[in-house]
Design a protein around this motif. Structure first.
Motif, short mmCIF file in Angstrom:
data_model
loop_
_atom_site.label_atom_id
_atom_site.label_comp_id
_atom_site.label_asym_id
_atom_site.label_seq_id
_atom_site.Cartn_x
_atom_site.Cartn_y
_atom_site.Cartn_z
N GLY A 284 36.56 27.94 37.48
CA GLY A 284 37.23 29.21 37.30
C GLY A 284 38.74 29.08 37.42
O GLY A 284 39.29 27.99 37.58
N VAL A 285 39.42 30.21 37.35
CA VAL A 285 40.89 30.25 37.38
C VAL A 285 41.34 31.03 38.62
O VAL A 285 40.86 32.13 38.88
CB VAL A 285 41.45 30.93 36.10
N ASP A 286 42.26 30.43 39.36
CA ASP A 286 42.77 31.07 40.58
C ASP A 286 44.13 31.73 40.37
O ASP A 286 44.42 32.77 40.95
CB ASP A 286 42.88 30.04 41.71
N VAL A 287 44.98 31.10 39.56
CA VAL A 287 46.33 31.61 39.32
C VAL A 287 46.58 31.59 37.81
O VAL A 287 46.29 30.60 37.14
CB VAL A 287 47.40 30.75 40.03
N TYR A 288 47.10 32.69 37.29
CA TYR A 288 47.43 32.78 35.86
C TYR A 288 48.88 33.19 35.71
O TYR A 288 49.27 34.29 36.12
CB TYR A 288 46.51 33.79 35.18
N VAL A 300 41.64 34.85 29.71
CA VAL A 300 41.91 34.16 30.98
C VAL A 300 41.43 35.00 32.15
O VAL A 300 40.73 34.51 33.05
CB VAL A 300 43.40 33.82 31.13
N ILE A 301 41.81 36.27 32.17
CA ILE A 301 41.46 37.16 33.29
C ILE A 301 39.95 37.27 33.43
O ILE A 301 39.41 37.35 34.55
CB ILE A 301 42.13 38.53 33.11
N ALA A 302 39.22 37.23 32.31
CA ALA A 302 37.76 37.31 32.36
C ALA A 302 37.14 36.15 33.13
O ALA A 302 36.02 36.27 33.65
CB ALA A 302 37.20 37.35 30.94
N GLN A 303 37.86 35.02 33.20
CA GLN A 303 37.32 33.84 33.88
C GLN A 303 37.99 33.55 35.22
O GLN A 303 37.81 32.49 35.80
CB GLN A 303 37.41 32.63 32.96
N MET A 304 38.74 34.52 35.72
CA MET A 304 39.40 34.33 37.00
C MET A 304 38.44 34.55 38.17
O MET A 304 37.49 35.33 38.09
CB MET A 304 40.62 35.24 37.12
N ASN A 305 38.71 33.86 39.25
CA ASN A 305 37.90 33.97 40.46
C ASN A 305 38.29 35.21 41.26
O ASN A 305 39.38 35.77 41.09
CB ASN A 305 38.09 32.71 41.32
N ASP A 306 37.41 35.61 42.14
CA ASP A 306 37.69 36.73 43.04
C ASP A 306 38.95 36.45 43.85
O ASP A 306 39.15 35.32 44.33
CB ASP A 306 36.52 36.96 44.00
#
Length: 407
Positions: A284-288, A300-306
């Motif tokens: 997942g993604v932690d920082v965008y 990108v936001i759809a695959q971001m972590n909590d």
């Protein structure tokens, strides 16, 4: 003195792409009888930046940006050389400035030198402690001066640099810089060691929430551009275990990985961004770090972590549309942000100018020691300002788009 300048010939309209014909090259006579506090500078480099697209509209949509006026000289970041100055030395402090940026060199002055601190500017290029100004940057040479802070041969920057080969500039808008900070690469004052670098470094530090040892994944859109290319490197140096860049060509992808040491890269023109993100970011993604907005940011936001963090730096994909800034999000993206408690924060470098001096010094060290690599695309000749600007807006640049005006 006969000088060349670039004026705004027409507005593209709020929903249209700019074209080179929106700008016009003119010649004009520049009087050499300087007024008190004026400095004659020769322009070395000028900068074009995405925010300038907003200045082409009658209403910029941002309270800190003033529109360019039709048939008037455009301005932005620049670097130049002071060519003469009949007065003495001292220290100047610019308390506010509504326009662009630049760097110059003072070429003559019978008296002393000085140092200025720009106290205000939200965009553009240049170096100094800038506290507020919405315009660009440039580099030039001071050719003559009636301001006691500048001497012949001084390299200076300004955030109100007119798009002219030579210009008479109020001395309080100029800031003297040390070429050794960038190993003589004066154009870097418009990018990596200027406002672009400040935006990348402070944006990551203040809004990215990167923690050493936390095994975080960073995604950067517009990753091969002026700001994104620096932001990704800062994220890597600050501890991100995975840095993935999104850009628009195979050449750019290769540069991100092989030159800038990104972990991976995605060509949004040829690849399915969502699928590529799942492959490049298995945890997942932690920082965008968001420079583009639109459908890429939605993916990108759809695959971001909590509990992730979005640094809202720019939205270049939306600048040719008549929408507010920041542009509205889709309902699905809003739901993702809310459900996952993702913090999406707009970053304004102006709010962190108390940290600018230290940050610029750090950027200078990182660049000169090779820890941060600088990418530039160089165009030549003031007659090509419009071409360079439009190319940059279409993604034709690799790194910072610079126009060299003179040697």
């Amino acid at each position: 003195m006969l000088v060349k300048k670039v004026v705004l010939a027409s507005r593209p309209g709020a929903n249209n792409k700019p074209v080179p014909a929106n700008f016009r090259l003119e010649e004009t006579n520049l009087a050499l009888d300087l007024q008190e506090e004026e400095v004659l500078v020769r322009t070395l480099y000028l900068s074009v930046d995405p925010y300038m697209r907003c200045r082409m509209n009658e209403d910029t949509g941002a309270e800190y940006l003033t529109p360019w006026q039709l048939c008037q000289c455009a301005d932005g970041g620049g670097v130049g050389v002071v060519e003469s100055s009949p007065d003495g030395g001292g220290v100047g402090v610019v308390e506010s400035s509504p326009d662009g940026g630049g760097v110059g060199v003072v070429e003559s002055s019978p008296d002393g030198g000085g140092v200025g601190v720009v106290e205000s500017s939200p965009d553009g290029g240049g170096v100094g402690v800038v506290e507020s100004s919405p315009d660009g940057g440039g580099v030039g040479v001071v050719e003559s001066s009636r301001h006691d802070a500048f001497c012949r041969g001084d390299v200076v920057t300004s955030f109100n640099w007119p798009w002219q080969s030579h210009a008479a500039v109020t001395g309080s808008l100029l800031h003297k810089v040390d070429p050794s900070l960038v190993d003589g690469h004066l154009s870097y004052f418009l990018g990596a060691v200027g406002m672009t670098g400040l935006t990348a470094l402070l944006g990551m530090r203040e809004k990215g929430h990167v923690t050493q040892g936390a095994n975080q994944t960073l995604v950067v859109s517009g990753a091969a551009g002026a700001c994104g290319s620096i932001a990704g490197q800062i994220g890597r140096l600050d501890g991100c275990s995975r840095v993935v860049g999104i850009c628009g060509s195979e050449e750019k992808c290769k540069t991100l990985v092989e030159v800038l040491a990104f972990t991976g890269a995605i060509n949004y023109r040829r690849q399915d961004v969502a699928a590529a993100l799942r492959d490049r970011c298995p945890d997942g993604v932690d920082v965008y770090f968001d420079n583009v907005g639109g459908s890429i940011s939605d993916a990108v936001i759809a695959q971001m972590n909590d509990g992730g963090h979005v640094v809202l730096c720019g939205q270049i994909s939306q600048y040719n549309k008549d929408v507010p800034y920041p542009p509205p999000l889709s309902q699905e993206t809003q739901d993702n942000l809310s459900r996952k408690k993702i913090l999406r924060e707009r970053f304004m470098v102006l709010n962190y100018m108390n940290k600018a001096e230290a940050a610029l010094a750090e950027l200078g060290r990182l660049v000169t020691t090779g820890q941060v690599k600088v990418l530039e695309t160089m165009e030549y000749g003031i007659e090509n300002m419009g071409v360079a600007f439009c190319s940059m807006m279409e993604g034709g640049n690799l790194g910072k788009q610079i126009i060299k005006i003179s040697d």
